[in-house]
Design a protein around this motif. Structure first.
Motif, PDB file in Angstrom:
ATOM      1  N   GLY A 135      -1.475  -3.686  -6.046  1.00 16.57           N
ATOM      2  CA  GLY A 135      -0.087  -3.674  -6.360  1.00 16.57           C
ATOM      3  C   GLY A 135       0.491  -2.309  -6.598  1.00 16.57           C
ATOM      4  O   GLY A 135       1.881  -2.349  -5.957  1.00 16.57           O
ATOM      5  N   ALA A 136      -0.133  -1.340  -6.714  1.00 16.46           N
ATOM      6  CA  ALA A 136       0.433   0.024  -6.644  1.00 16.46           C
ATOM      7  C   ALA A 136       0.598   0.232  -5.446  1.00 16.46           C
ATOM      8  O   ALA A 136       1.873   0.929  -4.738  1.00 16.46           O
ATOM      9  N   GLY A 137      -0.373  -0.014  -4.429  1.00 17.46           N
ATOM     10  CA  GLY A 137      -0.081   0.171  -3.038  1.00 17.46           C
ATOM     11  C   GLY A 137       1.059  -0.624  -2.339  1.00 17.46           C
ATOM     12  O   GLY A 137       1.847  -0.039  -1.565  1.00 17.46           O
ATOM     13  N   TYR A 138       1.452  -1.926  -3.038  1.00 20.42           N
ATOM     14  CA  TYR A 138       2.387  -2.925  -2.668  1.00 20.42           C
ATOM     15  C   TYR A 138       3.856  -1.768  -2.855  1.00 20.42           C
ATOM     16  O   TYR A 138       4.973  -1.996  -2.160  1.00 20.42           O
ATOM     17  N   TYR A 139       3.945  -1.341  -4.095  1.00 23.80           N
ATOM     18  CA  TYR A 139       5.443  -1.011  -4.522  1.00 23.80           C
ATOM     19  C   TYR A 139       5.421   0.533  -4.031  1.00 23.80           C
ATOM     20  O   TYR A 139       6.570   0.821  -3.819  1.00 23.80           O
ATOM     21  N   LEU A 140       4.462   1.185  -3.646  1.00 26.30           N
ATOM     22  CA  LEU A 140       4.647   2.367  -2.971  1.00 26.30           C
ATOM     23  C   LEU A 140       4.888   2.291  -1.524  1.00 26.30           C
ATOM     24  O   LEU A 140       5.791   3.112  -1.065  1.00 26.30           O
ATOM     25  N   ALA A 141       4.590   1.183  -1.000  1.00 21.73           N
ATOM     26  CA  ALA A 141       5.028   0.814   0.469  1.00 21.73           C
ATOM     27  C   ALA A 141       6.542   0.526   0.453  1.00 21.73           C
ATOM     28  O   ALA A 141       7.037   0.840   1.426  1.00 21.73           O
ATOM     29  N   ILE A 142       6.686  -0.209  -0.662  1.00 25.76           N
ATOM     30  CA  ILE A 142       8.164  -0.744  -0.811  1.00 25.76           C
ATOM     31  C   ILE A 142       9.009   0.506  -0.856  1.00 25.76           C
ATOM     32  O   ILE A 142      10.310   0.662  -0.332  1.00 25.76           O
ATOM     33  N   LEU A 143       8.804   1.615  -1.719  1.00 23.59           N
ATOM     34  CA  LEU A 143       9.231   2.919  -1.937  1.00 23.59           C
ATOM     35  C   LEU A 143       9.231   3.622  -0.528  1.00 23.59           C
ATOM     36  O   LEU A 143      10.484   4.093  -0.250  1.00 23.59           O
ATOM     37  N   LEU A 144       8.187   3.587   0.383  1.00 19.63           N
ATOM     38  CA  LEU A 144       8.411   4.457   1.480  1.00 19.63           C
ATOM     39  C   LEU A 144       9.310   3.615   2.584  1.00 19.63           C
ATOM     40  O   LEU A 144       9.740   4.113   3.384  1.00 19.63           O
ATOM     41  N   GLY A 145       9.110   2.228   2.412  1.00 20.94           N
ATOM     42  CA  GLY A 145      10.149   1.502   3.325  1.00 20.94           C
ATOM     43  C   GLY A 145      11.667   1.868   3.253  1.00 20.94           C
ATOM     44  O   GLY A 145      12.244   1.548   4.189  1.00 20.94           O
ATOM     45  N   ARG A 146      11.865   2.627   2.440  1.00 26.32           N
ATOM     46  CA  ARG A 146      13.496   3.028   2.310  1.00 26.32           C
ATOM     47  C   ARG A 146      13.782   3.845   3.340  1.00 26.32           C
ATOM     48  O   ARG A 146      15.054   4.100   3.789  1.00 26.32           O
ATOM     49  N   VAL A 147      12.643   4.503   3.884  1.00 27.65           N
ATOM     50  CA  VAL A 147      12.811   5.579   4.850  1.00 27.65           C
ATOM     51  C   VAL A 147      12.078   5.503   6.047  1.00 27.65           C
ATOM     52  O   VAL A 147      12.371   5.906   7.438  1.00 27.65           O
ATOM     53  N   TRP A 148      10.918   4.555   5.980  1.00 28.09           N
ATOM     54  CA  TRP A 148      10.154   4.089   6.822  1.00 28.09           C
ATOM     55  C   TRP A 148      10.010   2.525   6.979  1.00 28.09           C
ATOM     56  O   TRP A 148       9.215   1.932   6.150  1.00 28.09           O
ATOM     57  N   PRO A 149      10.867   1.837   7.564  1.00 21.11           N
ATOM     58  CA  PRO A 149      10.890   0.308   7.638  1.00 21.11           C
ATOM     59  C   PRO A 149       9.366  -0.340   7.835  1.00 21.11           C
ATOM     60  O   PRO A 149       9.052  -1.440   7.364  1.00 21.11           O
ATOM     61  N   GLY A 150       8.668   0.177   8.518  1.00 19.95           N
ATOM     62  CA  GLY A 150       7.450  -0.325   8.892  1.00 19.95           C
ATOM     63  C   GLY A 150       6.297  -0.088   7.664  1.00 19.95           C
ATOM     64  O   GLY A 150       5.031  -0.598   7.987  1.00 19.95           O
ATOM     65  N   ALA A 151       6.630   0.654   6.576  1.00 24.21           N
ATOM     66  CA  ALA A 151       5.789   0.775   5.703  1.00 24.21           C
ATOM     67  C   ALA A 151       4.978  -0.295   5.146  1.00 24.21           C
ATOM     68  O   ALA A 151       3.645  -0.391   4.661  1.00 24.21           O
ATOM     69  N   VAL A 152       5.730  -1.333   4.528  1.00 21.93           N
ATOM     70  CA  VAL A 152       5.236  -2.459   3.981  1.00 21.93           C
ATOM     71  C   VAL A 152       4.133  -3.219   4.856  1.00 21.93           C
ATOM     72  O   VAL A 152       3.097  -3.717   4.350  1.00 21.93           O
ATOM     73  N   SER A 153       4.404  -3.331   6.118  1.00 21.81           N
ATOM     74  CA  SER A 153       3.330  -3.943   7.077  1.00 21.81           C
ATOM     75  C   SER A 153       2.317  -2.968   7.651  1.00 21.81           C
ATOM     76  O   SER A 153       1.439  -3.674   8.466  1.00 21.81           O
ATOM     77  N   SER A 154       2.196  -1.772   7.230  1.00 21.64           N
ATOM     78  CA  SER A 154       1.349  -0.963   7.827  1.00 21.64           C
ATOM     79  C   SER A 154       0.089  -1.127   7.131  1.00 21.64           C
ATOM     80  O   SER A 154      -0.252  -0.774   6.083  1.00 21.64           O
ATOM     81  N   THR A 155      -0.954  -1.478   8.006  1.00 16.82           N
ATOM     82  CA  THR A 155      -2.512  -1.622   7.262  1.00 16.82           C
ATOM     83  C   THR A 155      -2.940  -0.245   6.952  1.00 16.82           C
ATOM     84  O   THR A 155      -3.696  -0.259   6.234  1.00 16.82           O
ATOM     85  N   GLY A 156      -2.888   0.611   8.172  1.00 13.75           N
ATOM     86  CA  GLY A 156      -3.372   1.945   7.784  1.00 13.75           C
ATOM     87  C   GLY A 156      -3.015   2.834   6.577  1.00 13.75           C
ATOM     88  O   GLY A 156      -3.629   3.211   5.778  1.00 13.75           O
ATOM     89  N   LEU A 157      -1.473   2.352   6.256  1.00 14.67           N
ATOM     90  CA  LEU A 157      -1.036   3.160   5.309  1.00 14.67           C
ATOM     91  C   LEU A 157      -1.452   2.504   3.866  1.00 14.67           C
ATOM     92  O   LEU A 157      -1.923   3.196   2.857  1.00 14.67           O
ATOM     93  N   ALA A 158      -1.618   1.171   3.834  1.00 10.57           N
ATOM     94  CA  ALA A 158      -2.208   0.462   2.737  1.00 10.57           C
ATOM     95  C   ALA A 158      -3.586   0.941   2.335  1.00 10.57           C
ATOM     96  O   ALA A 158      -3.879   0.995   1.193  1.00 10.57           O
ATOM     97  N   VAL A 159      -4.329   1.124   3.388  1.00 13.10           N
ATOM     98  CA  VAL A 159      -5.726   1.331   3.327  1.00 13.10           C
ATOM     99  C   VAL A 159      -5.890   2.865   2.631  1.00 13.10           C
ATOM    100  O   VAL A 159      -6.590   2.967   1.711  1.00 13.10           O
TER     101      VAL A 159
END
Length: 500
Positions: A135-159
């Motif tokens: 969950g923390a990774g999910y919402y951080l990805a949403i936060l980063l998605g504001r400047v990088w649209p591919g953040a939410v779907s990035s496997t490497g970033l999530a890991v």
């Protein structure tokens, strides 16, 4: 020349006689006994519940299955949680333990049922910690998605994010309970404040009058409502985790019961208000709550306070991290208790010489907690899909343990001659409702898209029970060691223990 004490009391204080039957070592020696205040104990339960993260994610999970019955499902879950809390407190007022419900059930129903409860608690604490990291990774990805649209779907970033947060978790836990509890309480306080500001903003923008349609049960059936109530219960799970600090709490028989009850009351109130505002907010916009990937962000944007969505992403992510820390703290202490008893490898019962924490148990638990969501994501599952599966396993684990502790309490109280009718009725009612809810929940989940979570739970419980049977056959003495808890030692009483 010193005058002789004049009274028997003065003589006893000046030269206290040894107290017979008091030893010099506690079964849980190595932890910082009687050093943690009420605020820290409360912080443990609050952080394990993670009210700000739960208030923004659980309503969506519940709404997907319960439809219009979402608010009622949360209300039922709150009542059930209060019944469970009152039952758990029958033990927490009498026993100071690190094993939480595992130890309580062992003292009430014996070693076999206790180990089942312990397995269920390991599953519950472990998978809720996994859920929180994801969950923390999910919402951080949403936060980063504001400047990088591919953040939410990035496997490497999530890991990478989950691995980094797991490192933070293990460092905080090993460094000491006061650091972890105070850090997580600060995080939760700020996060809840931000959510309340958003809730007030939404209610003001929707007119401020009560929207009775939020109480509608449209689209909900008895089966889906039961599943929704069980999922809603996951918003409260962890409220009992302060009982794992029974050994370290300064006044455990007062602090732990208060922390358990107040966590349920405060969290439940926040959930009801936050869920109502989300239902009304989406209703006013003519949108579907269940179609939103992040309801609070969508509402903040729709009502012109998009800047608050940025704060919410940060606060929810940190709240999830706090939940991971608190849940893993409790998980490590259950493992510590099992290691100290000899049920699991004794090395798990070792504490850090300087920080006096169960560092081996934490060092073993955290990599597993991090590895499961990482593997799931690496195999192609998204963060949100992974979270949905993990929460199924965690919910079933917690509820199994809650059923057992509700059954154990009347048996325990009857054995010590302190059972009352009111306690028995509440405990039996909670056990019956939880049992029905768990059966319906597992049946529905097995037949639905999240069947994997239900299957994992059943397999883990079966493996745990099999391990116990083998372990007991090889080591019959375990029947006498399971269920250890803290006891007074010579240093706790005037006069100390008697020699020999």
């Amino acid at each position: 020349m010193t005058a002789e004490p004049a009274t028997a009391l003065e003589r006893a204080i000046a030269d206290p006689p040894p107290v017979p039957g008091i030893g010099t070592r506690s079964p849980v020696e190595g932890l910082e006994r009687r050093t943690v205040g009420f605020v820290d104990v409360l912080a443990q339960s609050v952080s394990a519940v993670a009210p700000s993260a739960a208030a923004t994610t659980i309503p969506l999970l519940v709404a997907v299955v319960a439809g219009g019955g979402t608010l009622w499902a949360l209300a039922v879950a709150m009542v059930l949680s209060l019944l469970i809390a009152g039952t758990v407190n029958q033990f927490s007022r009498r026993i100071a333990a690190t094993g939480s419900l595992y130890t309580y059930v062992s003292r009430g129903l014996g070693t076999g049922a206790g180990f089942v409860a312990g397995t269920a608690m390991l599953v519950g604490y472990g998978f809720i910690a996994m859920f929180a990291l994801a969950g923390a990774g999910y919402y951080l990805a949403i936060l980063l998605g504001r400047v990088w649209p591919g953040a939410v779907s990035s496997t490497g970033l999530a890991v990478a994010m989950i691995a980094a947060m797991a490192l933070v978790v293990v460092v905080v836990i090993v460094r000491g309970i006061r650091l972890s509890t105070r850090l997580t309480l600060l995080i939760e306080t700020v996060s809840v404040a931000i959510i309340l500001v958003l809730v007030v903003t939404l209610l003001v923008n929707t007119g401020g009058s009560f929207e009775w349609s939020a109480l509608s049960l449209a689209g909900s059936t008895p089966a889906t409502f039961a599943v929704g109530a069980v999922l809603a219960l996951t918003a409260f799970v962890g409220f009992e985790s302060s009982s794992a600090l029974g050994v370290e709490a300064r006044r455990p028989f007062a602090a732990v019961p208060r922390a358990i009850v107040w966590t349920v009351i405060v969290s439940g109130s926040l959930y009801l208000v936050a869920t109502y505002s989300q239902i009304v907010g989406f209703g006013a916009l003519g949108l579907d709550l269940t179609a939103s990937a992040s309801p609070v962000n969508d509402l903040a944007t729709a009502y012109g306070v998009e800047w608050m969505g940025l704060l919410l992403d940060v606060s929810i992510a940190t709240s999830f991290l706090a939940c991971a820390i608190a849940s893993t703290t409790a998980l490590a202490r259950v493992l510590f208790a099992m290691g100290r008893e000899g049920v699991l490898p004794p090395v798990l019962g070792v504490t850090h010489r300087r920080f006096r924490t169960p560092w081996v148990a934490a060092a073993v638990a955290v990599p597993v907690v991090a590895l499961v969501p990482i593997v799931s994501i690496a195999l192609g599952s998204g963060l949100w899909e992974t979270m949905q599966t993990l929460i199924v396993v965690a919910a079933a684990g917690y509820i199994t343990a809650y059923v057992l502790v509700c059954v154990a309490a009347p048996v325990f109280l009857r054995r010590i001659g302190e059972l009352t009718t009111g306690v028995a009725v509440r405990a039996v009612a909670a056990a019956a409702l939880l049992s029905v809810g768990l059966v319906v929940y597992l049946v529905v989940e097995f037949a639905g898209e999240r069947w994997l979570g239900a299957l994992v739970f059943v397999l883990l419980m079966a493996a745990g029970c099999g391990y116990y049977l083998v372990r007991k056959r090889r080591h019959p003495w375990l029947l006498d060691t399971i269920g250890v808890y803290d006891v007074p030692v010579a240093g706790d009483v005037l006069g100390g223990g008697s020699p020999g």
